[in-house]
Design a protein around this motif. Sequence first.
Motif, PDB file in Angstrom:
ATOM      1  N   ARG A   1      20.222 -25.939  54.633  1.00 26.08           N
ATOM      2  CA  ARG A   1      21.613 -26.907  55.154  1.00 26.08           C
ATOM      3  C   ARG A   1      21.228 -28.326  54.508  1.00 26.08           C
ATOM      4  N   GLY A   2      19.853 -28.803  54.425  1.00 28.67           N
ATOM      5  CA  GLY A   2      19.658 -30.008  54.141  1.00 28.67           C
ATOM      6  C   GLY A   2      19.480 -30.162  52.394  1.00 28.67           C
ATOM      7  N   ASP A   3      19.785 -29.029  51.748  1.00 27.73           N
ATOM      8  CA  ASP A   3      19.793 -29.197  50.339  1.00 27.73           C
ATOM      9  C   ASP A   3      21.260 -28.747  49.657  1.00 27.73           C
ATOM     10  N   SER A   4      22.208 -29.714  49.706  1.00 32.36           N
ATOM     11  CA  SER A   4      23.391 -29.417  49.113  1.00 32.36           C
ATOM     12  C   SER A   4      23.530 -28.855  47.708  1.00 32.36           C
ATOM     13  N   ASP A   5      22.492 -29.337  47.127  1.00 39.50           N
ATOM     14  CA  ASP A   5      22.477 -28.839  45.539  1.00 39.50           C
ATOM     15  C   ASP A   5      22.194 -27.274  45.445  1.00 39.50           C
ATOM     16  N   PHE A   6      21.162 -26.927  46.319  1.00 40.35           N
ATOM     17  CA  PHE A   6      20.974 -25.335  46.338  1.00 40.35           C
ATOM     18  C   PHE A   6      21.940 -24.754  46.843  1.00 40.35           C
ATOM     19  N   CYS A   7      22.534 -25.072  47.720  1.00 39.60           N
ATOM     20  CA  CYS A   7      23.530 -24.450  48.665  1.00 39.60           C
ATOM     21  C   CYS A   7      24.948 -24.235  47.597  1.00 39.60           C
ATOM     22  N   ALA A   8      25.183 -25.520  46.985  1.00 40.68           N
ATOM     23  CA  ALA A   8      26.064 -25.236  45.911  1.00 40.68           C
ATOM     24  C   ALA A   8      25.860 -24.120  44.588  1.00 40.68           C
ATOM     25  N   PHE A   9      24.476 -24.049  44.322  1.00 42.11           N
ATOM     26  CA  PHE A   9      24.291 -23.033  43.586  1.00 42.11           C
ATOM     27  C   PHE A   9      24.464 -21.608  44.029  1.00 42.11           C
ATOM     28  N   MET A  10      24.306 -21.448  45.331  1.00 38.77           N
ATOM     29  CA  MET A  10      24.592 -20.293  45.981  1.00 38.77           C
ATOM     30  C   MET A  10      26.127 -19.649  45.699  1.00 38.77           C
ATOM     31  N   SER A  11      26.901 -20.682  45.377  1.00 40.29           N
ATOM     32  CA  SER A  11      28.261 -20.196  44.939  1.00 40.29           C
ATOM     33  C   SER A  11      28.359 -19.211  43.848  1.00 40.29           C
TER      34      SER A  11
ATOM     35  N   LEU B   1      20.708 -29.958  40.108  1.00 42.44           N
ATOM     36  CA  LEU B   1      20.574 -28.856  39.095  1.00 42.44           C
ATOM     37  C   LEU B   1      21.998 -28.007  39.024  1.00 42.44           C
ATOM     38  N   TYR B   2      22.717 -28.024  40.026  1.00 44.41           N
ATOM     39  CA  TYR B   2      23.637 -27.245  40.158  1.00 44.41           C
ATOM     40  C   TYR B   2      24.911 -27.327  38.857  1.00 44.41           C
ATOM     41  N   PRO B   3      25.378 -28.755  38.480  1.00 43.51           N
ATOM     42  CA  PRO B   3      26.229 -28.779  37.486  1.00 43.51           C
ATOM     43  C   PRO B   3      25.564 -27.924  36.157  1.00 43.51           C
ATOM     44  N   GLU B   4      24.545 -28.418  35.972  1.00 41.03           N
ATOM     45  CA  GLU B   4      23.892 -27.615  34.621  1.00 41.03           C
ATOM     46  C   GLU B   4      23.796 -26.308  34.690  1.00 41.03           C
ATOM     47  N   LEU B   5      23.323 -25.674  35.807  1.00 44.17           N
ATOM     48  CA  LEU B   5      23.223 -24.153  35.933  1.00 44.17           C
ATOM     49  C   LEU B   5      24.639 -23.521  36.056  1.00 44.17           C
ATOM     50  N   PHE B   6      25.384 -24.165  36.638  1.00 36.62           N
ATOM     51  CA  PHE B   6      27.037 -23.588  36.558  1.00 36.62           C
ATOM     52  C   PHE B   6      27.399 -23.633  35.224  1.00 36.62           C
ATOM     53  N   LYS B   7      27.143 -24.526  34.346  1.00 34.80           N
ATOM     54  CA  LYS B   7      27.673 -24.522  32.826  1.00 34.80           C
ATOM     55  C   LYS B   7      26.941 -23.553  32.184  1.00 34.80           C
ATOM     56  N   SER B   8      25.507 -23.264  32.321  1.00 41.64           N
ATOM     57  CA  SER B   8      24.925 -22.442  31.502  1.00 41.64           C
ATOM     58  C   SER B   8      25.191 -20.788  31.895  1.00 41.64           C
ATOM     59  N   LEU B   9      25.410 -20.798  33.187  1.00 43.37           N
ATOM     60  CA  LEU B   9      25.612 -19.169  33.489  1.00 43.37           C
ATOM     61  C   LEU B   9      27.068 -19.055  33.262  1.00 43.37           C
ATOM     62  N   GLU B  10      28.086 -20.021  33.332  1.00 38.32           N
ATOM     63  CA  GLU B  10      29.559 -19.732  32.969  1.00 38.32           C
ATOM     64  C   GLU B  10      29.604 -19.246  31.350  1.00 38.32           C
ATOM     65  N   GLN B  11      28.572 -19.853  30.596  1.00 40.75           N
ATOM     66  CA  GLN B  11      28.624 -19.597  29.189  1.00 40.75           C
ATOM     67  C   GLN B  11      28.528 -18.227  28.703  1.00 40.75           C
ATOM     68  N   VAL B  12      27.590 -17.461  29.723  1.00 39.87           N
ATOM     69  CA  VAL B  12      27.369 -16.130  29.455  1.00 39.87           C
ATOM     70  C   VAL B  12      27.936 -15.081  30.260  1.00 39.87           C
ATOM     71  N   ARG B  13      28.625 -15.325  31.021  1.00 40.23           N
ATOM     72  CA  ARG B  13      29.373 -14.509  32.000  1.00 40.23           C
ATOM     73  C   ARG B  13      30.155 -13.528  31.452  1.00 40.23           C
ATOM     74  N   TRP B  14      29.992 -12.424  32.005  1.00 41.75           N
ATOM     75  CA  TRP B  14      30.594 -11.209  31.496  1.00 41.75           C
ATOM     76  C   TRP B  14      31.849 -10.839  32.081  1.00 41.75           C
ATOM     77  N   ASN B  15      32.542 -10.109  31.373  1.00 42.95           N
ATOM     78  CA  ASN B  15      34.009  -9.741  32.119  1.00 42.95           C
ATOM     79  C   ASN B  15      33.979  -8.183  32.190  1.00 42.95           C
ATOM     80  N   MET B  16      34.211  -7.917  33.501  1.00 41.41           N
ATOM     81  CA  MET B  16      34.341  -6.492  33.847  1.00 41.41           C
ATOM     82  C   MET B  16      35.328  -5.790  32.910  1.00 41.41           C
TER      83      MET B  16
END
Length: 283
Positions: A61-71, A2-17
């Motif tokens: 630790r056993g779920d790299s997909d979720f841990c990547a989303f943590m970034s 899920l991480y690649p898709e979630l990264f892309k979707s959240l990147e598209q709506v990210r606000w700038n301070m």
Amino acid sequence: MLYPELFKSLEQVRWNMENDIPWDEFDGSKLTDEQAQTIRMNAITEWSALPATEMFLRDNRGDSDFCAFMSVWFFEEQKHSLVLMEYLRRFRPELVPTEEELHNVRFEFDPAPALETLMMHFCGEIRLNHWYRCAADWHTEPVIKQIYKIISQDEARHGGAYLRYMKKALNEVGDSARAAFAKIGVLMASARRTEKPLHPTNLHVNQALFPNDTVQSRLPDPEWLERWLDFQIRFDSEWEKKVVDRILHNMSLLFERTFGTVQELNRYRKEIVNRMGAQPEPA
């Protein structure tokens, strides 16, 4: 994954301070000292995404997909703390949290079941979304009103991302995930029956440090959250009902079964637990 898709979707709506916060609309006559103090406390509370991230990475630790989303989650949550501190730096510099005050909410959380923790934070995002929307209504200064609206939308998106990982868990582990999610859902949707607000920052997470093992207990003013909710932003039963309804709505979508009340969700939990208990032991 899920991480690649979630990264892309959240990147598209990210606000700038710098560009998306209307700093030049600040009206000092509409910011009270009382309101500014609550901004300070929320800035420190948001800093606790740091130990929460450390917990998530350790317990998943056993779920790299979720841990990547943590970034992504960690970046955006720390940004909430940062924008609140930037507001204070510009307009109430004497109230900017010290590094020591921020570091004080970084402490180790005891290991806990990963699925239950995921559900708890999903509900926490829903609750925080509503708290911040209520806070935006309470504040009178236009810039902080906009900040709370913006970060409340982030919390809603984070809840949606957690829900995606919960659906993934249902597909992978089935009833054990259903039981964990339903158990925590019943707990987190029953906040009106408890003395303390049910949110991850107000739950005990380190037995060795008890009773100073909640994020709120480690703030400069440990009693501020109840005062903020009850007497300042006035998060009343009507707002609480919105939180409960949103949790039940999402549980209905997740389990493909309609839950109109917490009691109905609890009956479903018991059904799943009984079904698991009736399953034969593996050969």
